[in-house]
Design a protein around this motif. Structure first.
Motif, PDB file in Angstrom:
ATOM      1  N   ILE A 191      -3.497  -0.168  -6.150  1.00 29.11           N
ATOM      2  CA  ILE A 191      -2.137  -0.209  -6.869  1.00 29.11           C
ATOM      3  C   ILE A 191      -1.994  -1.170  -7.920  1.00 29.11           C
ATOM      4  O   ILE A 191      -1.742  -0.867  -9.235  1.00 29.11           O
ATOM      5  CB  ILE A 191      -0.859  -0.355  -5.885  1.00 29.11           C
ATOM      6  N   VAL A 192      -2.255  -2.535  -7.636  1.00 29.88           N
ATOM      7  CA  VAL A 192      -2.184  -3.597  -8.710  1.00 29.88           C
ATOM      8  C   VAL A 192      -3.092  -3.153  -9.830  1.00 29.88           C
ATOM      9  O   VAL A 192      -2.661  -3.279 -10.938  1.00 29.88           O
ATOM     10  CB  VAL A 192      -2.499  -5.025  -7.880  1.00 29.88           C
ATOM     11  N   GLN A 193      -4.256  -2.769  -9.455  1.00 33.69           N
ATOM     12  CA  GLN A 193      -5.200  -2.649 -10.597  1.00 33.69           C
ATOM     13  C   GLN A 193      -5.032  -1.617 -11.364  1.00 33.69           C
ATOM     14  O   GLN A 193      -4.974  -1.596 -12.707  1.00 33.69           O
ATOM     15  CB  GLN A 193      -6.714  -2.520  -9.937  1.00 33.69           C
ATOM     16  N   PHE A 194      -4.169  -0.333 -10.985  1.00 35.62           N
ATOM     17  CA  PHE A 194      -3.921   0.677 -11.598  1.00 35.62           C
ATOM     18  C   PHE A 194      -2.692   0.155 -12.757  1.00 35.62           C
ATOM     19  O   PHE A 194      -2.682   0.620 -13.753  1.00 35.62           O
ATOM     20  CB  PHE A 194      -3.443   1.829 -10.771  1.00 35.62           C
ATOM     21  N   VAL A 195      -1.980  -0.437 -12.139  1.00 32.96           N
ATOM     22  CA  VAL A 195      -0.565  -0.976 -12.869  1.00 32.96           C
ATOM     23  C   VAL A 195      -1.487  -1.895 -14.161  1.00 32.96           C
ATOM     24  O   VAL A 195      -0.748  -1.619 -15.306  1.00 32.96           O
ATOM     25  CB  VAL A 195       0.160  -1.831 -12.094  1.00 32.96           C
ATOM     26  N   VAL A 196      -2.285  -2.707 -13.862  1.00 33.67           N
ATOM     27  CA  VAL A 196      -2.964  -3.730 -14.835  1.00 33.67           C
ATOM     28  C   VAL A 196      -3.456  -2.645 -15.821  1.00 33.67           C
ATOM     29  O   VAL A 196      -3.374  -2.763 -16.930  1.00 33.67           O
ATOM     30  CB  VAL A 196      -3.802  -4.576 -14.205  1.00 33.67           C
ATOM     31  N   ASP A 197      -4.206  -1.814 -15.397  1.00 39.05           N
ATOM     32  CA  ASP A 197      -5.013  -0.767 -16.464  1.00 39.05           C
ATOM     33  C   ASP A 197      -4.068  -0.034 -17.135  1.00 39.05           C
ATOM     34  O   ASP A 197      -4.163   0.318 -18.539  1.00 39.05           O
ATOM     35  CB  ASP A 197      -5.909   0.043 -15.700  1.00 39.05           C
ATOM     36  N   GLU A 198      -3.015   0.619 -16.633  1.00 35.05           N
ATOM     37  CA  GLU A 198      -2.164   1.464 -17.384  1.00 35.05           C
ATOM     38  C   GLU A 198      -1.259   0.670 -18.427  1.00 35.05           C
ATOM     39  O   GLU A 198      -1.012   1.227 -19.373  1.00 35.05           O
ATOM     40  CB  GLU A 198      -1.259   2.197 -16.284  1.00 35.05           C
ATOM     41  N   ALA A 227       0.818  -1.173   0.012  1.00 35.54           N
ATOM     42  CA  ALA A 227      -0.053  -0.063   0.127  1.00 35.54           C
ATOM     43  C   ALA A 227       0.919   1.314   0.013  1.00 35.54           C
ATOM     44  O   ALA A 227       1.594   1.485   1.019  1.00 35.54           O
ATOM     45  CB  ALA A 227      -0.942  -0.117   1.320  1.00 35.54           C
ATOM     46  N   VAL A 228       0.391   2.113  -0.912  1.00 39.04           N
ATOM     47  CA  VAL A 228       1.414   3.264  -1.166  1.00 39.04           C
ATOM     48  C   VAL A 228       0.528   4.362  -1.942  1.00 39.04           C
ATOM     49  O   VAL A 228      -0.552   3.867  -2.273  1.00 39.04           O
ATOM     50  CB  VAL A 228       2.726   3.246  -2.045  1.00 39.04           C
ATOM     51  N   PRO A 229       0.839   5.826  -1.732  1.00 38.04           N
ATOM     52  CA  PRO A 229       0.039   6.828  -2.102  1.00 38.04           C
ATOM     53  C   PRO A 229      -0.120   6.569  -3.837  1.00 38.04           C
ATOM     54  O   PRO A 229       0.856   6.228  -4.415  1.00 38.04           O
ATOM     55  CB  PRO A 229       0.742   8.029  -1.836  1.00 38.04           C
ATOM     56  N   LEU A 230      -1.297   6.602  -4.197  1.00 36.12           N
ATOM     57  CA  LEU A 230      -1.546   6.449  -5.609  1.00 36.12           C
ATOM     58  C   LEU A 230      -1.754   7.799  -6.109  1.00 36.12           C
ATOM     59  O   LEU A 230      -2.782   8.534  -5.952  1.00 36.12           O
ATOM     60  CB  LEU A 230      -2.678   5.414  -5.748  1.00 36.12           C
ATOM     61  N   VAL A 231      -0.770   8.327  -6.683  1.00 37.38           N
ATOM     62  CA  VAL A 231      -0.828   9.888  -7.212  1.00 37.38           C
ATOM     63  C   VAL A 231      -0.829   9.803  -8.597  1.00 37.38           C
ATOM     64  O   VAL A 231       0.075   9.302  -9.386  1.00 37.38           O
ATOM     65  CB  VAL A 231       0.410  10.651  -6.555  1.00 37.38           C
ATOM     66  N   THR A 232      -1.844  10.418  -9.467  1.00 40.04           N
ATOM     67  CA  THR A 232      -1.678  10.649 -10.821  1.00 40.04           C
ATOM     68  C   THR A 232      -1.961  11.790 -11.366  1.00 40.04           C
ATOM     69  O   THR A 232      -2.394  12.156 -12.566  1.00 40.04           O
ATOM     70  CB  THR A 232      -3.077   9.650 -11.360  1.00 40.04           C
ATOM     71  N   LYS A 233      -1.505  12.942 -10.575  1.00 41.43           N
ATOM     72  CA  LYS A 233      -1.705  14.296 -11.127  1.00 41.43           C
ATOM     73  C   LYS A 233      -0.639  15.069 -10.256  1.00 41.43           C
ATOM     74  O   LYS A 233       0.052  14.402  -9.314  1.00 41.43           O
ATOM     75  CB  LYS A 233      -2.989  15.158 -10.708  1.00 41.43           C
ATOM     76  N   THR A 234      -0.061  16.247 -10.617  1.00 42.63           N
ATOM     77  CA  THR A 234       0.795  17.036  -9.894  1.00 42.63           C
ATOM     78  C   THR A 234       0.213  17.466  -8.775  1.00 42.63           C
ATOM     79  O   THR A 234      -0.890  18.318  -8.764  1.00 42.63           O
ATOM     80  CB  THR A 234       1.290  18.187 -10.779  1.00 42.63           C
ATOM     81  N   LEU A 235       0.993  17.413  -7.569  1.00 39.39           N
ATOM     82  CA  LEU A 235       0.419  18.075  -6.425  1.00 39.39           C
ATOM     83  C   LEU A 235       1.112  19.084  -6.090  1.00 39.39           C
ATOM     84  O   LEU A 235       2.134  19.219  -6.451  1.00 39.39           O
ATOM     85  CB  LEU A 235       0.567  16.618  -5.353  1.00 39.39           C
ATOM     86  N   THR A 236       0.433  20.033  -5.051  1.00 39.51           N
ATOM     87  CA  THR A 236       1.293  21.194  -4.451  1.00 39.51           C
ATOM     88  C   THR A 236       1.826  20.516  -3.424  1.00 39.51           C
ATOM     89  O   THR A 236       1.672  19.445  -2.782  1.00 39.51           O
ATOM     90  CB  THR A 236      -0.008  22.207  -4.061  1.00 39.51           C
ATOM     91  N   PRO A 237       2.914  21.250  -2.882  1.00 40.34           N
ATOM     92  CA  PRO A 237       3.534  20.537  -1.479  1.00 40.34           C
ATOM     93  C   PRO A 237       2.648  20.269  -0.509  1.00 40.34           C
ATOM     94  O   PRO A 237       2.881  19.524   0.318  1.00 40.34           O
ATOM     95  CB  PRO A 237       4.400  22.009  -1.473  1.00 40.34           C
ATOM     96  N   ASP A 238       1.615  21.186  -0.222  1.00 41.42           N
ATOM     97  CA  ASP A 238       0.716  20.851   0.732  1.00 41.42           C
ATOM     98  C   ASP A 238      -0.007  19.696   0.745  1.00 41.42           C
ATOM     99  O   ASP A 238      -0.151  18.695   1.539  1.00 41.42           O
ATOM    100  CB  ASP A 238      -0.463  22.057   1.151  1.00 41.42           C
ATOM    101  N   GLU A 239      -0.524  19.557  -0.541  1.00 37.70           N
ATOM    102  CA  GLU A 239      -1.252  18.012  -0.985  1.00 37.70           C
ATOM    103  C   GLU A 239      -0.180  16.871  -1.067  1.00 37.70           C
ATOM    104  O   GLU A 239      -0.781  15.991  -0.384  1.00 37.70           O
ATOM    105  CB  GLU A 239      -1.726  18.100  -2.485  1.00 37.70           C
ATOM    106  N   ALA A 240       1.099  17.181  -1.397  1.00 36.80           N
ATOM    107  CA  ALA A 240       2.046  15.989  -1.233  1.00 36.80           C
ATOM    108  C   ALA A 240       2.196  15.602   0.236  1.00 36.80           C
ATOM    109  O   ALA A 240       2.582  14.620   0.632  1.00 36.80           O
ATOM    110  CB  ALA A 240       3.436  16.449  -1.639  1.00 36.80           C
ATOM    111  N   ASN A 241       2.180  16.696   1.173  1.00 39.45           N
ATOM    112  CA  ASN A 241       2.475  16.473   2.534  1.00 39.45           C
ATOM    113  C   ASN A 241       1.255  15.820   3.276  1.00 39.45           C
ATOM    114  O   ASN A 241       1.389  15.511   4.318  1.00 39.45           O
ATOM    115  CB  ASN A 241       2.962  17.604   3.275  1.00 39.45           C
ATOM    116  N   HIS A 242       0.149  15.687   2.732  1.00 42.59           N
ATOM    117  CA  HIS A 242      -0.760  15.192   3.350  1.00 42.59           C
ATOM    118  C   HIS A 242      -1.628  14.076   2.721  1.00 42.59           C
ATOM    119  O   HIS A 242      -2.619  13.336   2.925  1.00 42.59           O
ATOM    120  CB  HIS A 242      -2.135  16.088   3.537  1.00 42.59           C
ATOM    121  N   VAL A 243      -0.913  13.455   1.618  1.00 43.78           N
ATOM    122  CA  VAL A 243      -1.503  12.207   0.911  1.00 43.78           C
ATOM    123  C   VAL A 243      -1.769  10.915   1.669  1.00 43.78           C
ATOM    124  O   VAL A 243      -0.759  10.895   2.584  1.00 43.78           O
ATOM    125  CB  VAL A 243      -0.425  12.128  -0.385  1.00 43.78           C
TER     126      VAL A 243
END
Length: 548
Positions: free
Chosen positions: A190-197, A166-182
């Motif tokens: 994550i697995v399904q995202f990898v399969v789809d992509e 389990a890790v943050p799934l980030v698919t857009k550019t984040l602001t510093p504040d968003e990144a620090n609260h993801v």
């Protein structure tokens, strides 16, 4: 285009302006070596510069010991230190060794390096995907470039899913504040995202045969499918894995090259067997692994030391298993009568490399490569030959341009057989000949055919073949983890080469073995704990959500 050659010509450092996703406050949010964002996405040539930046990611050239990418030699080859294949000459305190010796903690700098490197590349790909549509280019060009970005982003999430889950799934550019609260996404997401992509990327990427010579290093349909196959294998979706690998086979664009050794040095590094590789260019984007791996007699630091447990898996050239008691074994010439890949992979006492004799016998006190616990020399009685050209001369850090394979067609064939075996498909001789025997039968190896069709009996044969064929290519830890055998393979004492004629052995080896094997180290992999890496401490300190 050749990605690294393009980078070198443009003299850039692989960044465009973007907000980098990472909780590590040491990362630059807005790199100074960047183009102005409001005018950058205005030409196809600029888009190609950005594409180059995605392929390079955070990779640096020269020697390094902490990984900043999964594909650099200190991210792939050095990961073998955490397995039963290799030992880090720097000793038991090596943070690679600590990944699997029972002492892994969240402040380990290796896992920190992989984490930062992954999200560095993810941030670059997100920015690319968000902006590539602004470029005045054909629809086909935009579609292909987007597919390359999706491929690169998906590969990072593949690796992270395998080691963190389990890790943050980030698919857009984040602001510093968003990144620090993801927050983390479940591994299943994550697995399904990898399969789809990867599925989407494979449909839009050209086949390998369609890549021009100037495009070597760019992703192909086969590369996306090969990573998709890896994802399915790890999830034990064996029927899906088999079908995916079969697509690559049916494309008919790859081969098992007759020259095994040449695949790993400049002689044949762009063979049709290579599906995806990290490209290097001598003098511009060099591969500095010779400095880390070469013996002292050749000016190297001898960091990479193959373990005896790997060496002993290489059987004899008649197809029989290796044994120290076999009459075919010659302790004064360890490569005699062996699987030819032994000679292409290892250095051992008495061999010649780069025009110099490699002397590592524990009794050879005058040799700079003497096997001891103190010299800047081997700790196992073996050195690494794979990846290097015997005729190379020049700076060990700046002048070697050998590429590093990430996925080869040999892996596809062995994985296809594994998927069919684990899916319960009846094993036929035709399937064996199409897969494992094609790999073993290449002209420079030419080992006897495997004829075992019983699944239970074939499984250890296939796993041993995979270990031998793909040694030091960065897949061994992943294999042990997905097979669920890491706690068995990474526990107990580990030994090096045997020196039965040594007069010093009994007083110099830290542990004594009846077969006169040199003692190297011990591991104690913690089942139920070490299969998953902890989120780096520095990241959790900034964003406590990652601890949940």
């Amino acid at each position: 285009m050749n990605i690294l050659k393009y980078i070198s010509r443009k003299s850039i450092l692989a960044f465009i302006p973007l907000s980098l996703l990472s909780c590590d406050d040491q990362l630059q949010q807005f790199p100074t070596n960047a183009f102005a964002k409001d005018v950058f996405w205005t030409s196809e040539s600029n888009a190609m510069i950005a594409l180059s930046g995605m392929y390079r990611g955070g990779i640096t050239y020269g020697t390094n010991t902490v990984p900043n990418d999964w594909w650099s030699y200190f991210g792939s080859v050095f990961l073998e230190f955490a397995t039963d294949n290799a030992y880090d000459r720097r000793g038991d305190n090596s943070t690679f060794n600590k990944l699997t010796d029972g002492t892994l903690t969240a402040n380990n700098n290796v896992i920190q390096g992989y984490w930062v490197g992954s999200y560095n590349r993810i941030a670059i790909t997100n920015d690319f995907i968000e902006n590539i549509g602004k470029v005045p280019a054909t629809e086909a060009t935009i579609r292909r470039l987007t597919a390359e970005a999706r491929f690169l982003r998906a590969t990072q999430y593949f690796y992270m899913s395998q080691h963190w889950g389990a890790v943050p799934l980030v698919t857009k550019t984040l602001t510093p504040d968003e990144a620090n609260h993801v927050e983390k996404a479940p591994k299943a997401a994550i697995v399904q995202f990898v399969v789809d992509e990867l599925t989407a990327a494979a449909s839009d990427l050209p086949g390998q045969k369609s890549l021009a010579a100037s495009e070597i290093g760019r992703a192909s349909k086969q590369a996306a499918l090969a990573f998709l196959g890896r994802m399915y294998l790890s999830e034990k979706r064996f029927a899906d894995a088999a079908a995916t690998y079969k697509q690559i086979i049916d494309l008919g664009e790859n081969i098992i090259d007759p020259d095994y050794a040449g695949l790993f040095n400049t002689a044949n590094e762009n063979s049709k067997e290579i599906i995806f590789s990290l490209q290097h260019v001598a003098g511009q984007a060099p591969n500095a692994m010779p400095q880390h791996a070469y013996p002292a007699i050749n000016g190297g630091w001898h960091i990479i030391n193959p373990l005896g447990s790997l060496a002993d898996d290489y059987g004899f050239d008649d197809g029989t298993a290796f044994s120290l008691s076999s009459p075919k074994y010659n302790p004064k010439d360890m490569g005699a009568n062996r699987d030819p890949r032994f000679r292409y992979t290892f250095l051992w006492d008495g061999t010649t490399f780069g025009g110099r004799k490699y002397v590592c016998h524990p009794d050879s006190a005058s040799s700079v490569d003497q096997l001891t616990y103190s010299k800047q020399a081997t700790r196992t009685g073996y050195g690494l030959r794979k990846f290097f050209s015997d005729s190379f001369t020049g700076s060990l850090t700046a002048d070697y341009g050998g590429n590093l394979p990430v996925i080869r067609y040999a892996e596809v064939l062995l994985s296809y057989l594994e998927a069919q075996l684990e899916a319960g498909t009846p094993i036929t001789q035709a399937l064996l000949d199409q897969t494992i025997n094609a790999v073993r039968g290449r002209a420079s190896v030419n080992l006897p055919r495997i004829t075992e069709t019983n699944a239970a009996a074939l499984r250890p044969i296939l796993r041993r073949e995979r270990r031998i064929e793909m040694a030091f290519e960065g897949t061994r830890l992943w294999d042990l983890l997905r097979w669920g055998v890491a706690d068995q393979a990474l526990a107990g004492d580990f030994w090096g080469a045997a020196f039965p004629d040594s007069k010093r052995y009994a007083t110099t080896s830290k542990k004594i073995d009846p077969a006169f094997r040199w003692y190297v180290t011990s591991k104690k992999f913690r089942k139920g704990t070490d299969e998953t890496w902890p989120i780096p401490e520095t990241e959790v300190n900034v964003n406590p959500n990652l601890a949940k």
